[in-house]
Design an enzyme around this catalytic site. Structure first.
Site, mmCIF file in Angstrom:
data_model
loop_
_atom_site.group_PDB
_atom_site.id
_atom_site.type_symbol
_atom_site.label_atom_id
_atom_site.label_comp_id
_atom_site.label_asym_id
_atom_site.label_seq_id
_atom_site.Cartn_x
_atom_site.Cartn_y
_atom_site.Cartn_z
ATOM 1 N N HIS A 117 -10.926 28.347 -2.870
ATOM 2 C CA HIS A 117 -9.945 27.797 -3.823
ATOM 3 C C HIS A 117 -8.654 28.217 -3.732
ATOM 4 O O HIS A 117 -7.746 27.656 -4.258
ATOM 5 C CB HIS A 117 -10.905 27.876 -5.120
ATOM 6 C CG HIS A 117 -9.980 27.467 -6.371
ATOM 7 N ND1 HIS A 117 -9.748 25.805 -6.388
ATOM 8 C CD2 HIS A 117 -9.407 28.272 -7.383
ATOM 9 C CE1 HIS A 117 -9.185 26.008 -7.597
ATOM 10 N NE2 HIS A 117 -8.829 27.147 -8.204
ATOM 11 N N ASP B 218 -4.258 24.154 -8.609
ATOM 12 C CA ASP B 218 -5.346 24.366 -9.695
ATOM 13 C C ASP B 218 -4.761 23.693 -10.864
ATOM 14 O O ASP B 218 -4.250 22.519 -10.849
ATOM 15 C CB ASP B 218 -5.726 25.895 -9.801
ATOM 16 C CG ASP B 218 -6.940 26.288 -10.848
ATOM 17 O OD1 ASP B 218 -7.859 26.218 -10.471
ATOM 18 O OD2 ASP B 218 -6.321 26.364 -12.140
#
Length: 342
Positions: free
Chosen positions: A318, A110
């Protein structure tokens, strides 16, 4: 420190680096081989790498996961500009100095991925290799990325919304338990949630297919209307959830949001950085079901990196290092064993 976090992590250590106090967690034999430094994203902590730290410890690999600037037990400066790329990469250089290491392999997920891809561009002599988890090595945008996102996705797109002082900070901190539960869901839960109707794809990709006028990502509305009693697809067990919630209840979210508030500053100050990474081992680990950073966002990386391997983790959304820890551990340790043998 959160009691739940302390139960699940190695003993916390502290280092004075780059003008701040940085908390970090270390496993393996210090000084033996090239260290592996894990860099977390938003809204995360060093705790996000708990599975990888355990695996590295078992494998005898020297590994470190810091709470990065603005997060957890690390300092949270007040100035927004204290969270730009110079400071964030400089913190990692300072950590290397503290550890007595010349270089490290930097592994980032991320926002942490954006930082680790900057390390060979900004600090090439301190970077032995890079592992991007979900986050690809991106081209510099043709224009200010905030202006680009505002034009394409409107004021409610979450990164644009984050630019407003105090607004997102208060909204996320109003119910930390709900915020963490909302963010940290598995891919199958996200696929059936209202936010699944939002635009897909990396909002920073200049080649993306988000058209001007497309429906906006009204993040605050999605958070407000989400029922936190919905346990379908929750990623964290109760003790893991408590580690995140107890920590962010103490710190708030402003430190992490300030990273986003430097997009324009970072873009302005990156014009003269190199555009390629050569003579450096790099690994890109992609998650099949990540809607924001899909595998397609890494399609053109090979054109800008001379030594690149790519691996796909199937069935993961994610939060890949937490959602598919065994597979991520296997991929990372196998690559480290080949490229940086003991």
């Amino acid at each position: 420190m959160s009691a739940a976090l302390a139960r699940q992590m190695p003993p916390v250590q502290h280092a004075k680096v780059n003008g701040i106090d940085m908390a970090y967690y270390e496993v393996g034999p210090r000084g033996k081989g090239v260290p592996l430094i894990f860099c977390h994203g938003f809204p995360e902590l060093a705790f996000s790498w708990r599975h990888q730290l355990r695996a590295c410890e078992a494998a005898g690999v020297w590994a470190i996961a810091p709470d990065q600037r603005g997060y957890g037990l690390t300092s949270r400066p007040d100035e927004v500009t204290a969270y730009d790329l110079e400071h964030l990469t400089g913190d990692l250089v300072g950590l290397l100095d503290h550890l007595g290491a010349e270089k490290a392999v930097f592994c980032g997920h991320d926002w942490g991925g954006l930082i680790v891809w900057m390390m060979p561009l900004m600090h090439p002599t301190r970077t032995a290799g890079v592992i991007g988890l979900n986050t690809p090595f991106m081209q510099r945008q043709p224009m200010d990325p905030i202006a680009l996102m505002r034009m394409a996705l409107g004021e409610d797109m979450y990164i644009v919304w984050f630019q407003k002082p105090d607004d997102a900070d208060k909204a996320l901190a109003a119910d930390v338990d709900k915020t963490i539960r909302f963010f940290m869901r598995k891919a199958e839960a996200m696929a059936t949630a209202p936010e699944a109707e939002a635009p897909k794809g990396n909002p920073l990709d200049p080649q993306g297919q988000v058209a001007e006028g497309q429906s906006t990502f009204a993040f605050r509305e999605l958070l407000a209307m989400w029922d936190k009693s919905d346990t379908v697809g929750q990623l964290l067990n109760p003790d893991e959830l408590a580690a995140f919630v107890e920590t962010f209840e103490q710190t708030g979210f402003t430190g992490g949001i300030n990273w986003y508030r430097n997009f324009t500053r970072n873009w302005e100050r990156s014009a003269d950085l190199p555009t390629r990474i050569d003579d450096l081992p790099c690994l890109m680990v992609m998650a099949e079901l990540d809607a924001v950073l899909p595998p397609s966002s890494a399609d053109n990386m090979g054109e800008r990196i001379g030594d690149l391997e790519k691996v796909l983790v199937k069935g993961s959304g994610h939060w890949t290092q937490q959602e598919k820890p065994d597979e991520v551990n296997r991929i990372v340790l196998e690559w480290m064993g080949r490229r940086f043998p003991k």
